[in-house]
Design a protein around this motif. Sequence first.
Motif, PDB file in Angstrom:
ATOM      1  N   UNK A 193       4.657  22.818 -19.949  1.00 59.68           N
ATOM      2  CA  UNK A 193       3.863  23.259 -21.106  1.00 59.68           C
ATOM      3  C   UNK A 193       3.471  24.729 -20.959  1.00 59.68           C
ATOM      4  N   UNK A 194       3.073  25.121 -19.762  1.00 54.33           N
ATOM      5  CA  UNK A 194       2.722  26.523 -19.537  1.00 54.33           C
ATOM      6  C   UNK A 194       3.904  27.448 -19.752  1.00 54.33           C
ATOM      7  N   UNK A 195       5.075  27.043 -19.246  1.00 54.99           N
ATOM      8  CA  UNK A 195       6.269  27.860 -19.429  1.00 54.99           C
ATOM      9  C   UNK A 195       6.670  27.942 -20.898  1.00 54.99           C
TER      10      UNK A 195
ATOM     11  N   UNK B 244       2.988  14.545 -13.678  1.00 53.09           N
ATOM     12  CA  UNK B 244       1.930  15.239 -14.416  1.00 53.09           C
ATOM     13  C   UNK B 244       1.999  16.739 -14.158  1.00 53.09           C
ATOM     14  N   UNK B 245       2.163  17.119 -12.910  1.00 52.75           N
ATOM     15  CA  UNK B 245       2.269  18.540 -12.581  1.00 52.75           C
ATOM     16  C   UNK B 245       3.484  19.170 -13.254  1.00 52.75           C
ATOM     17  N   UNK B 246       4.590  18.435 -13.275  1.00 54.62           N
ATOM     18  CA  UNK B 246       5.810  18.945 -13.910  1.00 54.62           C
ATOM     19  C   UNK B 246       5.565  19.230 -15.390  1.00 54.62           C
ATOM     20  N   UNK B 247       4.941  18.291 -16.093  1.00 51.51           N
ATOM     21  CA  UNK B 247       4.723  18.490 -17.526  1.00 51.51           C
ATOM     22  C   UNK B 247       3.689  19.577 -17.795  1.00 51.51           C
TER      23      UNK B 247
ATOM     24  N   UNK C 206       0.832  -1.210   0.000  1.00 53.97           N
ATOM     25  CA  UNK C 206       0.000   0.000   0.000  1.00 53.97           C
ATOM     26  C   UNK C 206       0.865   1.257   0.000  1.00 53.97           C
ATOM     27  N   UNK C 207       1.947   1.224   0.779  1.00 56.32           N
ATOM     28  CA  UNK C 207       2.853   2.370   0.823  1.00 56.32           C
ATOM     29  C   UNK C 207       3.496   2.604  -0.541  1.00 56.32           C
ATOM     30  N   UNK C 208       3.913   1.526  -1.203  1.00 58.84           N
ATOM     31  CA  UNK C 208       4.519   1.649  -2.532  1.00 58.84           C
ATOM     32  C   UNK C 208       3.502   2.179  -3.552  1.00 58.84           C
ATOM     33  N   UNK C 209       2.259   1.732  -3.448  1.00 61.99           N
ATOM     34  CA  UNK C 209       1.219   2.242  -4.350  1.00 61.99           C
ATOM     35  C   UNK C 209       1.020   3.732  -4.144  1.00 61.99           C
ATOM     36  N   UNK C 210       0.994   4.165  -2.876  1.00 63.98           N
ATOM     37  CA  UNK C 210       0.833   5.589  -2.591  1.00 63.98           C
ATOM     38  C   UNK C 210       2.015   6.386  -3.131  1.00 63.98           C
ATOM     39  N   UNK C 211       3.231   5.851  -2.987  1.00 60.63           N
ATOM     40  CA  UNK C 211       4.410   6.528  -3.525  1.00 60.63           C
ATOM     41  C   UNK C 211       4.343   6.616  -5.043  1.00 60.63           C
ATOM     42  N   UNK C 212       3.893   5.537  -5.691  1.00 56.25           N
ATOM     43  CA  UNK C 212       3.778   5.532  -7.150  1.00 56.25           C
ATOM     44  C   UNK C 212       2.753   6.559  -7.621  1.00 56.25           C
ATOM     45  N   UNK C 213       1.615   6.609  -6.952  1.00 55.61           N
ATOM     46  CA  UNK C 213       0.584   7.579  -7.321  1.00 55.61           C
ATOM     47  C   UNK C 213       1.086   8.999  -7.098  1.00 55.61           C
ATOM     48  N   UNK C 214       1.807   9.208  -6.009  1.00 55.95           N
ATOM     49  CA  UNK C 214       2.376  10.529  -5.728  1.00 55.95           C
ATOM     50  C   UNK C 214       3.385  10.910  -6.807  1.00 55.95           C
ATOM     51  N   UNK C 215       4.221   9.971  -7.202  1.00 51.10           N
ATOM     52  CA  UNK C 215       5.211  10.231  -8.245  1.00 51.10           C
ATOM     53  C   UNK C 215       4.530  10.569  -9.573  1.00 51.10           C
TER      54      UNK C 215
END
Length: 161
Positions: free
Chosen positions: A65-67, A58-61, A44-53
């Motif tokens: 794109x905005x920049x 997604x936020x980075x891209x 469960x912890x690894x899944x949460x880390x994967x989702x966070x990553x």
Amino acid sequence: MYSLELVITVVFAMTIIGLAAGYLIALKTGASQQSQRLLKDQLNEMKEQQESYQHEVSEHFVETAGLLNQLTTSYRDVHNHLAKGAQLLAGDNAKETLEALEAGDTETPAIVNEGDTITPPLDYAPKTAPNEPGMLNEEFGLDKEQRQQEIEGVLAAEDRM
């Protein structure tokens, strides 16, 4: 048949043996349940880390794109400023080379003259003449007579040995 004391002693001994066996079985199965719970928690912890990553990526891209859009707008503004200055300072001479870009123009037009033919790149080395070996041939650029002399020299050297 059997004395009462013997029967009670055997029953008592069997009870102690049964309790010991039950305790050992409980320890072994309890440990596996604990390890299963531990593995589930880790999963469960690894899944949460994967989702966070994935969310961070997604936020980075999205930010990238905005920049890039801001950068494109800035380049367009600089180009339009230069075009306006060129038209003011150079007159009609600069009109052909620098034209103002429209605000919604995001694609760069491909400049193709009518007389130009576009050919895709070749994924092989073409022959210079139909009767000559291609560039990928092992004999390319070698004179047949020179090659024959080299072969004869190697054979003669082997014969001497």
